[in-house]
Scaffold this motif. Structure first.
Motif, PDB file in Angstrom:
ATOM      1  N   PHE A 448       3.336   7.193  -7.076  1.00 27.18           N
ATOM      2  CA  PHE A 448       3.461   7.366  -5.623  1.00 27.18           C
ATOM      3  C   PHE A 448       4.464   8.472  -5.299  1.00 27.18           C
ATOM      4  O   PHE A 448       5.320   8.331  -4.423  1.00 27.18           O
ATOM      5  N   SER A 471       2.967   9.000   2.607  1.00 26.79           N
ATOM      6  CA  SER A 471       1.692   8.647   1.989  1.00 26.79           C
ATOM      7  C   SER A 471       0.758   9.841   2.031  1.00 26.79           C
ATOM      8  O   SER A 471       1.006  10.809   2.739  1.00 26.79           O
ATOM      9  N   ALA A 476      -2.563   5.231  -2.684  1.00 25.43           N
ATOM     10  CA  ALA A 476      -1.584   4.317  -3.266  1.00 25.43           C
ATOM     11  C   ALA A 476      -2.119   2.889  -3.268  1.00 25.43           C
ATOM     12  O   ALA A 476      -1.895   2.115  -2.332  1.00 25.43           O
ATOM     13  N   THR A 560       2.203   1.031   0.749  1.00 27.15           N
ATOM     14  CA  THR A 560       0.913   0.422   1.051  1.00 27.15           C
ATOM     15  C   THR A 560       1.085  -1.087   1.108  1.00 27.15           C
ATOM     16  O   THR A 560       1.840  -1.655   0.309  1.00 27.15           O
TER      17      THR A 560
END
Length: 572
Positions: A448, A471, A476, A560
């Motif tokens: 990530f 993100s 993810a 997430t």
């Protein structure tokens, strides 16, 4: 072993280590939105090329060719053709399913998505080796390790190097174009290769097109400086060196040859391609707590994000290296004029102009321009693409080369009293210290890395407090679906349906798990971006809970969440 052989062996070893590392860490990297589309296109492209090879499809038959390459026609085809052929060769044995068939892909020795990603990983690894070779020429073998290893250890680069996308490959191709261009001043082979490599770069991603005005501008600059130094105006035809002719003539041929979509209605389709990218869709992007979804972005955006994602030591060394190289160029330009080097043109000047004319190479100015141009371009108010650091990743190889020069010049000046061996040990220690933060950040945040920020802003937590994006297009998910028997209908949120289809083909999701709108789903994904706050509230209201079943984090920063629908309450 000679020094040149030792350098080549080291470059090959770094390339091999990089590829093995990327291949080993790839299984945990989720599929981003674009990859779902690119993988679907790659299946079609690979199937068409395989059909041509076996004779089932005629290469000149327009209808099947257009059917295959109409998918994702807004991007060049080279990487997708290679990826499709790689999957055909390595993702076996697997069920040979046509592009429109169901999601079942059969068993694989290598996961199908892995084989699609392998060409990009290979090019990224070759970029590491190329950076080492160039670093040795510009600085020293030890300092070259800073450029080579530093490139792949940058968290954002390491993440993107795994993807079946074009940002890291085009960065490597542009680096190769620059290497050929500067080498072309003294090498006929490099001059001829420049157009070929630029063609492959443009066939990878459209931002390589900007190399054309950059290299031609460099040629015009060297022509002007030759005039200044000799006090005689060279003929205009002196600009047409081998490398210029190669770029102008060979590059379009390579692009056309590697993009079958352009084989019919070439002019119209090329204009459509350029128009698509001129009016590219806008992305939502959080920057310093504000969500932007239309231009203009703040001019400071690429510069702040670079400072927040590239270790400041590398940037400081790059400034040092840039200053020393530019100072050398300026000194060379204003050196005494050379009466022995006439301005007239000869065939020797065409083949290798820097060997046979009073032409400064302006190598330092060129490297600085290539490092700054992508950031300056993305900072323009009219530029609509806000996809994060990947859009100026082409600058990073040149930043790292400048950093290697800066390290070499500093250690040579500060420790000139030491022997060469001891100075090399000091330089090696500096390389380890400088790269350690990036290596630790990459290792701790994988897979990530797009949520990770460097120490100058306080890491991932500091980036979250500052309101920086965390993100990237629904990738993810690692660890959320370890139970392969769970077939609950899933609300995808930011996962593209084609990416979900690829997960099922790979066996990472149960084939029975279907995509569902929120009100019909039993599980729901939520990716944390500022503009998606309303989506989380909708999930809370629809699912009857504010507590996610699982949360993925980087340094305790949520990336997430997976929500599961609460069972209906029973009457007492």
């Amino acid at each position: 072993m000679s020094a040149s052989v030792r350098t080549l062996v080291t470059a090959l070893l770094l390339t091999a280590i990089s590829f093995v590392t990327l291949l080993d860490t790839e299984p945990s990297v989720g599929i981003v939105r674009d990859e779902g589309i690119y993988m679907a296109a790659s299946r079609r492209y690979g199937a068409w090329v395989e059909g041509v090879r076996t004779g089932d499809v005629a290469i000149g038959d327009r209808a099947p060719r257009d059917r295959a390459f109409r998918v994702n026609a807004e991007h060049p085809a080279l990487m997708k053709i290679v990826a499709g052929l790689t999957a055909e060769a390595l993702a076996t044995p697997r069920e040979k399913t046509p592009p429109a068939a169901d999601d079942a892909g059969g068993s694989t020795h290598l996961r199908e998505s892995t084989t699609y990603r392998m060409p990009a990983m290979a090019i990224a690894s070759l970029g590491v080796g190329l950076l080492y070779l160039l670093g040795v020429q510009l600085a020293s073998p030890i300092a070259a390790l800073l450029a080579a290893c530093g490139f792949l250890l940058l968290p954002r680069v390491f993440f993107h190097a795994h993807l079946h996308c074009f940002d890291v490959p085009v960065s490597v191709w542009i680096l190769a174009v620059a290497a050929c261009w500067f080498r072309a001043g003294t090498s006929r082979l490099a001059g001829l290769s420049t157009g070929l490599v630029l063609g492959l770069a443009v066939s990878t991603k459209h931002n390589a097109l900007f190399m054309l005005p950059l290299v031609l501008g460099h040629e015009g600059l060297t022509w002007s400086l030759r005039w200044y130094r000799t006090k005689q105006r060279p003929p205009w035809r002196a600009i047409l060196t081998l490398r210029v002719c190669s770029v102008l003539l060979l590059t379009p041929l390579v692009v056309l040859a590697t993009w079958p979509w352009l084989w019919a209605d070439t002019s119209a389709r090329m204009l459509e391609y350029l128009q698509f990218h001129r009016e590219h869709a806008y992305y939502n992007m959080e920057f310093l707590g504000t969500n932007y979804n239309e231009p203009p972005m703040p001019i400071s955006y690429p510069f702040v994000m670079t400072l927040a994602t590239v270790p400041w030591t590398l940037l400081a060394l790059a400034v040092t290296g840039a200053w020393s190289l530019v100072r050398e160029d300026v000194t060379d330009v204003f050196a005494a004029t050379s009466a022995a080097s006439p301005a007239r043109r000869s065939w020797d000047d065409f083949w290798t102009p820097h060997l046979h004319a009073a032409t400064p190479s302006c190598r330092g100015l060129g490297l600085v321009a290539l490092a700054l141009f992508p950031l300056l371009l993305i900072s323009l108010p009219s530029v609509p693409i806000f996809g994060g650091t990947k859009h100026w990743m082409t600058a990073y190889p040149f930043v790292l080369l400048l950093a290697s020069v800066g390290l070499h010049r500093l250690t040579r000046g500060a420790f000139h009293n030491l022997s060469a061996r001891r100075r090399a040990v000091v330089a090696a220690a500096c390389v380890v210290c400088i790269l350690s933060p990036a290596a630790l950040s990459t290792a701790s945040s994988h897979p990530f890395e797009t949520a990770q920020y460097n120490g100058i802003v306080g890491g991932a937590q500091g980036g979250a407090r500052l309101g920086l994006n965390r993100s990237f297009w629904g990738h993810a998910i690692e660890g959320l679906f370890d139970d392969r028997s769970d077939a609950n209908p899933l609300y995808l949120h930011d996962v593209h349906p084609l990416a979900a289809r690829q997960y099922r083909r790979d066996g990472r999701w149960p084939t029975a798990r279907s995509n569902a709108p929120l009100h019909k789903s039993k599980d729901a994904l939520l990716f944390y971006e500022k503009h998606m706050t309303a989506d989380e509230v909708r999930i809370w209201n629809d699912y009857g809970t504010t507590r996610p079943a699982a949360v993925l984090t980087v340094e305790d920063v949520p990336v997430t969440s997976l929500y599961q629908r609460s069972p209906p309450r029973t009457a007492p």
